[in-house]
Write an enzyme that holds these catalytic residues in place. Structure first.
Site, PDB file in Angstrom:
ATOM      1  N   LYS A   1     -23.452   1.197  38.490  1.00  0.00           N
ATOM      2  CA  LYS A   1     -23.196   2.529  37.930  1.00  0.00           C
ATOM      3  C   LYS A   1     -22.338   3.353  38.871  1.00  0.00           C
ATOM      4  O   LYS A   1     -21.646   4.269  38.453  1.00  0.00           O
ATOM      5  CB  LYS A   1     -24.523   3.304  37.786  1.00  0.00           C
TER       6      LYS A   1
ATOM      7  N   LYS B   1     -21.391  -6.276  43.146  1.00  0.00           N
ATOM      8  CA  LYS B   1     -22.270  -6.193  41.978  1.00  0.00           C
ATOM      9  C   LYS B   1     -21.724  -5.192  40.961  1.00  0.00           C
ATOM     10  O   LYS B   1     -21.182  -4.158  41.365  1.00  0.00           O
ATOM     11  CB  LYS B   1     -23.633  -5.720  42.494  1.00  0.00           C
TER      12      LYS B   1
ATOM     13  N   LYS C   1     -27.855   2.039  50.168  1.00  0.00           N
ATOM     14  CA  LYS C   1     -27.774   3.336  49.483  1.00  0.00           C
ATOM     15  C   LYS C   1     -27.648   4.490  50.452  1.00  0.00           C
ATOM     16  O   LYS C   1     -27.064   5.523  50.125  1.00  0.00           O
ATOM     17  CB  LYS C   1     -28.992   3.539  48.580  1.00  0.00           C
TER      18      LYS C   1
HETATM   19  P1  TYM Z   1     -31.939   0.139  38.251  1.00  0.00           P
HETATM   20  O1  TYM Z   1     -32.062   1.339  37.402  1.00  0.00           O
HETATM   21  O2  TYM Z   1     -31.024   0.167  39.426  1.00  0.00           O
HETATM   22  O3  TYM Z   1     -31.525  -1.122  37.404  1.00  0.00           O
HETATM   23  C1  TYM Z   1     -32.264  -1.470  36.258  1.00  0.00           C
HETATM   24  C2  TYM Z   1     -32.329  -2.975  36.095  1.00  0.00           C
HETATM   25  O4  TYM Z   1     -31.020  -3.520  35.981  1.00  0.00           O
HETATM   26  C3  TYM Z   1     -30.861  -4.594  36.904  1.00  0.00           C
HETATM   27  N1  TYM Z   1     -29.461  -4.643  37.351  1.00  0.00           N
HETATM   28  C4  TYM Z   1     -28.684  -5.727  37.273  1.00  0.00           C
HETATM   29  N2  TYM Z   1     -28.935  -6.967  36.796  1.00  0.00           N
HETATM   30  C5  TYM Z   1     -27.909  -7.856  36.828  1.00  0.00           C
HETATM   31  N3  TYM Z   1     -26.675  -7.568  37.312  1.00  0.00           N
HETATM   32  C6  TYM Z   1     -26.383  -6.330  37.789  1.00  0.00           C
HETATM   33  N4  TYM Z   1     -25.169  -6.041  38.243  1.00  0.00           N
HETATM   34  C7  TYM Z   1     -27.419  -5.349  37.786  1.00  0.00           C
HETATM   35  N5  TYM Z   1     -27.486  -4.042  38.165  1.00  0.00           N
HETATM   36  C8  TYM Z   1     -28.738  -3.635  37.889  1.00  0.00           C
HETATM   37  C9  TYM Z   1     -31.806  -4.249  38.052  1.00  0.00           C
HETATM   38  O5  TYM Z   1     -32.135  -5.399  38.806  1.00  0.00           O
HETATM   39  C10 TYM Z   1     -32.988  -3.682  37.296  1.00  0.00           C
HETATM   40  O6  TYM Z   1     -33.834  -4.719  36.825  1.00  0.00           O
HETATM   41  N6  TYM Z   1     -35.855  -0.224  41.291  1.00  0.00           N
HETATM   42  C11 TYM Z   1     -35.463  -0.396  39.906  1.00  0.00           C
HETATM   43  C12 TYM Z   1     -36.241   0.474  38.933  1.00  0.00           C
HETATM   44  C13 TYM Z   1     -37.718   0.337  39.063  1.00  0.00           C
HETATM   45  C14 TYM Z   1     -38.500  -0.799  38.710  1.00  0.00           C
HETATM   46  C15 TYM Z   1     -39.855  -0.449  38.999  1.00  0.00           C
HETATM   47  C16 TYM Z   1     -38.193  -2.045  38.174  1.00  0.00           C
HETATM   48  C17 TYM Z   1     -38.563   1.283  39.538  1.00  0.00           C
HETATM   49  N7  TYM Z   1     -39.855   0.803  39.498  1.00  0.00           N
HETATM   50  C18 TYM Z   1     -40.901  -1.345  38.768  1.00  0.00           C
HETATM   51  C19 TYM Z   1     -39.258  -2.938  37.956  1.00  0.00           C
HETATM   52  C20 TYM Z   1     -40.581  -2.590  38.243  1.00  0.00           C
HETATM   53  C21 TYM Z   1     -33.986  -0.058  39.821  1.00  0.00           C
HETATM   54  O7  TYM Z   1     -33.429   0.490  40.704  1.00  0.00           O
HETATM   55  O8  TYM Z   1     -33.408  -0.338  38.691  1.00  0.00           O
END
Ligand code: TYM
Length: 352
Positions: free
Chosen positions: A217, A214, A126
């Protein structure tokens, strides 16, 4: 025989099972978020006490327009509910409304080691070439994530595969905190070491334009992803235009694994239909994409178009979403506050 409970092994966690996860309000949600996270939340809420939040503190580690952030938060809440999360079953709330997350994160910043954070690959991805221009929050992001999880003493965390390393860090922080501040005598330990729930064909959904990247967004091409708010026509067009190869689908998972784009589409089909990839191949082996893509488009439209429709309906009445988020925040605080109070006592703060 005695009527006493068997002794707990040193180091065991004896608290209740609890699920926690979250999604950042930093852009439109896509099929990867849906299959990697949202679908799992919906399933788990029937089995375990479930806390699902909107990660707005995490979102501001990169610039977010203040005029749009609250609405983006409502959009994630709408996506949760539209994909089946029931606010009467699961606790749905904005992270910034529960100050215990940030307070525990500070204490964890003093538990986590610099070397642990230096290994985090997501920061490297990132921050790119100009890491000195990144916010400090982007660097300490996984420490806040550990606090999100452990302030509820969550035992299970449903996420996509890209979060695996952050979950390992959470387990390390829990282990070090238990070691450094644990209740003398050993058992039971204060924090659980949470289990990531990553399995299944939807754990890593790849771009529709490039099977080695991957689905994300931030990809500049909208054709690389299916957004939850896409119309039925958009969804079908994106599946039709997805990159593939000219070969028919193979018989075995091993052969499929060598063809990234085909593997991705079969994985999406499997995840949307609740099957394994092997089951999908059993039906489509030997058939070309001329047959497979229309079947996938139909399935994707059937599963996703109603989610987008429901989201639009929910967003038409923001007061209802706000009431759900406010009620969830209150319940989340009731659970988080006692953990933080105990942590402060263990650390030895005045007045704790
Ligand atoms: P974020 O907002 O980037 O993504 C949310 C969730 O979507 C999953 N994800 C995917 N799964 C499969 N294939 C993909 N291409 C893909 N892109 C995204 C992510 O793995 C995630 O589960 N760090 C986290 C947010 C967070 C969090 C937490 C999660 C903050 N605190 C505590 C669990 C527990 C994140 O960036 O999600």
């Amino acid at each position: 025989m005695t009527d006493q409970a068997p002794p707990v092994a040193p180091g065991a966690y004896t608290g209740p099972s609890r699920v926690l996860s979250g999604v950042q309000p930093s852009g439109a949600l896509h099929l990867g978020n849906y299959l990697g996270a949202l679908v799992k939340f919906t399933r788990l809420q029937h089995e375990i006490d479930t806390f699902i939040f909107v990660a707005d503190l995490h979102a501001i580690t990169v610039w977010q327009d203040p005029a749009a952030l609250a609405q983006q938060t409502r959009e994630i809440a709408a996506a949760y509910i539209a994909s089946g999360l029931d606010p009467d079953k699961a606790t749905i709330f904005p992270q910034s409304a529960v100050r215990e997350h940030a307070e525990l994160a500070w204490i964890f910043q003093c538990v986590a080691r610099l070397g642990w954070l230096d290994r985090m690959t997501q920061f490297k991805e990132k921050s790119g070439k100009h890491k000195e221009r990144s916010s400090v929050g982007l660097y300490t992001y996984p420490v806040l994530q550990a606090a999100d999880i452990l302030v509820y003493k969550a035992t299970h965390v449903p996420v996509g595969e890209d979060q695996k390393q952050h979950l390992e860090l959470t387990r390390d922080i829990a282990g070090k905190f238990n070691h450094d501040f644990g209740i003398p005598g050993g058992a039971p330990v204060f924090f659980p070491q949470p289990e990531p729930l990553i399995q299944g064909p939807g754990a890593r959904v790849m771009s529709l334009r490039d099977g080695s990247a991957k689905m994300s967004k931030s990809d500049p091409s909208d054709y690389s992803r299916i957004n939850l708010t896409d119309t039925a026509d958009d969804i079908a067009a994106k599946v039709r235009k997805a990159r593939t190869d000219p070969e028919p689908l193979p018989e075995t998972i091993e052969e499929l694994a060598a063809r990234a784009e085909a593997d991705n589409l079969v994985g999406i089909f499997a995840a949307l239909s609740g099957q394994t990839k092997a089951q999908v191949l059993a039906e489509y082996a030997g058939k070309g994409f001329g047959t497979f893509k229309p079947a996938l488009a139909e399935l994707a439209v059937e599963k996703l178009a109603p989610v987008g429709e429901k989201m639009r309906g929910l967003l038409g009445d923001p007061a209802v979403l706000d009431a759900i988020l406010a009620k969830g925040a209150e319940k989340a605080r009731e659970t988080a506050a006692p953990t933080l109070a105990e942590v402060k006592k263990l650390v030895g703060f005045w007045g704790a």
